[in-house]
Design an enzyme around this catalytic site. Structure first.
Site, PDB file in Angstrom:
ATOM      1  N   ASP A   1       3.916   3.742   2.379  1.00 32.57           N
ATOM      2  CA  ASP A   1       3.106   2.532   2.087  1.00 32.57           C
ATOM      3  C   ASP A   1       1.262   3.052   2.287  1.00 32.57           C
ATOM      4  O   ASP A   1       0.601   3.787   3.074  1.00 32.57           O
ATOM      5  CB  ASP A   1       2.862   1.695   3.204  1.00 32.57           C
ATOM      6  CG  ASP A   1       4.200   0.729   2.880  1.00 32.57           C
ATOM      7  OD1 ASP A   1       4.943   1.342   1.838  1.00 32.57           O
ATOM      8  OD2 ASP A   1       5.050  -0.033   3.324  1.00 32.57           O
TER       9      ASP A   1
ATOM     10  N   HIS B   1      -3.662  -5.482   1.843  1.00 34.22           N
ATOM     11  CA  HIS B   1      -3.479  -5.362   3.216  1.00 34.22           C
ATOM     12  C   HIS B   1      -2.521  -6.774   4.222  1.00 34.22           C
ATOM     13  O   HIS B   1      -3.616  -6.166   5.342  1.00 34.22           O
ATOM     14  CB  HIS B   1      -3.861  -4.425   3.452  1.00 34.22           C
ATOM     15  CG  HIS B   1      -2.380  -4.087   4.839  1.00 34.22           C
ATOM     16  ND1 HIS B   1      -1.770  -4.487   5.531  1.00 34.22           N
ATOM     17  CD2 HIS B   1      -1.129  -2.616   3.865  1.00 34.22           C
ATOM     18  CE1 HIS B   1      -0.857  -3.786   5.877  1.00 34.22           C
ATOM     19  NE2 HIS B   1      -0.073  -3.290   4.995  1.00 34.22           N
TER      20      HIS B   1
ATOM     21  N   HIS C   1       3.429   6.341   5.412  1.00 36.45           N
ATOM     22  CA  HIS C   1       1.992   5.795   5.529  1.00 36.45           C
ATOM     23  C   HIS C   1       1.626   6.741   4.822  1.00 36.45           C
ATOM     24  O   HIS C   1       1.510   7.934   4.854  1.00 36.45           O
ATOM     25  CB  HIS C   1       1.635   5.245   6.345  1.00 36.45           C
ATOM     26  CG  HIS C   1       2.343   3.794   6.192  1.00 36.45           C
ATOM     27  ND1 HIS C   1       3.263   4.076   7.772  1.00 36.45           N
ATOM     28  CD2 HIS C   1       2.041   2.645   6.243  1.00 36.45           C
ATOM     29  CE1 HIS C   1       3.582   2.861   8.190  1.00 36.45           C
ATOM     30  NE2 HIS C   1       2.361   2.572   7.121  1.00 36.45           N
TER      31      HIS C   1
ATOM     32  N   HIS D   1       2.106  -3.699  -2.769  1.00 35.98           N
ATOM     33  CA  HIS D   1       1.575  -3.872  -1.316  1.00 35.98           C
ATOM     34  C   HIS D   1       0.329  -4.970  -1.050  1.00 35.98           C
ATOM     35  O   HIS D   1       0.230  -4.451   0.455  1.00 35.98           O
ATOM     36  CB  HIS D   1       1.474  -2.337  -0.804  1.00 35.98           C
ATOM     37  CG  HIS D   1       1.812  -2.739   0.480  1.00 35.98           C
ATOM     38  ND1 HIS D   1       2.935  -3.579   1.496  1.00 35.98           N
ATOM     39  CD2 HIS D   1       1.266  -2.114   1.407  1.00 35.98           C
ATOM     40  CE1 HIS D   1       2.392  -2.939   2.581  1.00 35.98           C
ATOM     41  NE2 HIS D   1       2.002  -2.341   2.506  1.00 35.98           N
TER      42      HIS D   1
END
Length: 278
Positions: free
Chosen positions: A99, A154, A244, A150
């Protein structure tokens, strides 16, 4: 877009990328499809709820210059009430997901390791990172990795109104299509914080909601050994791993992948990604 045209476009994007910008709870998806449920409210999935959001950058939600033909309307999906957290368990399948990227300091090393072992993964990308790292997204496409949406900056979606959530998701899907060559078919809510609007808008945009089974905890920077142990101990058929490649110092994530990936392969796990819908 024809397959050969898409391949050529990816090659051109990969070659010219530097010049374009800068260097859970329940649900199973079966290899390429999943049982779908009707809409409704849902509680946030388990995950790193306390991690600070990425700061908005100067280019937040700026219009992007597109490549190629006009965008095609996505196929709308049925609205889920909770995210997918597993893939098919047949054939000892597992899936690695990363991510918050792409990030020029960490993503290339992750891509190098995946390429070394001929493994594909999923990358859930933030729009503000895409537009300054287009060559990395093109490289993901060239290597056969699957990318997901995503959001742009964020944010915690549960604090935004519907219009703001739509802007975050739409702008990121546009950036992915411009660079990757296809619109994303998967969406992951930042922090694993899902709400009705995220499920509904994602379905409207043709994206399935994907969460995870095992959180590597790499976002807490607990040490490479801890990350490796968490993933190896959590390994099982059908598991989706959360890691990540941006959003902080991800050097531990890079080092951990070099250790746990050969371990998973040696133990008979097949690291895979969902099939793309046509």
């Amino acid at each position: 877009m024809q397959k050969d045209q898409l391949f050529t476009r990816r090659r051109l994007l990969l070659a010219g990328g530097a010049a374009l910008g800068a260097a859970g709870t329940a649900g199973i998806v079966l290899a390429g499809s999943a049982a779908e449920t009707a809409g409704g409210a849902a509680a946030p999935a388990a995950g790193p709820q306390a991690r600070p959001a990425l700061k908005s950058s100067a280019f937040r939600l700026q219009p992007l210059t597109g490549y190629g033909p006009p965008r095609t309307a996505p196929r709308k999906l049925k609205v889920r009430t909770e995210p997918i957290t597993e893939i098919s368990r047949s054939g000892r399948r597992m899936m690695l997901t990363f991510d918050d990227g792409p990030n020029p300091n960490y993503t290339p090393h992750i891509l190098d390791t995946l390429a070394k072992y001929d493994v594909r993964a999923m990358f859930f990308l933030c729009g503000e990172c895409i537009v300054v790292n287009r060559e990395l997204v093109a490289r993901m496409a060239e290597a056969g990795h699957v990318v997901g949406n995503h959001t742009w900056t964020h944010p915690l979606l549960t604090t935004l109104n519907r219009r703001a959530i739509r802007d975050e998701m739409t702008s990121t899907s546009d950036a992915i299509e411009d660079t990757y060559g296809e619109r994303p078919q998967w969406f992951r809510a930042p922090y694993g914080a899902w709400n009705r609007a995220a499920f509904q808008l994602g379905a409207e945009m043709g994206m399935e909601p994907m969460a995870w089974t095992v959180d590597s905890t790499d976002w807490t920077e607990p040490g490479t050994r801890t990350i490796v142990d968490t993933i190896e101990n959590g390994a099982a058929p059908g598991v989706v791993i959360l890691s990540h490649d941006a959003g902080g110092d991800r050097s531990q994530s890079v080092k951990a992948l070099r250790e746990y990936l050969p371990y998973l392969l040696d133990n008979g796990y097949r690291l895979t990604v969902p099939r793309r819908r046509t």
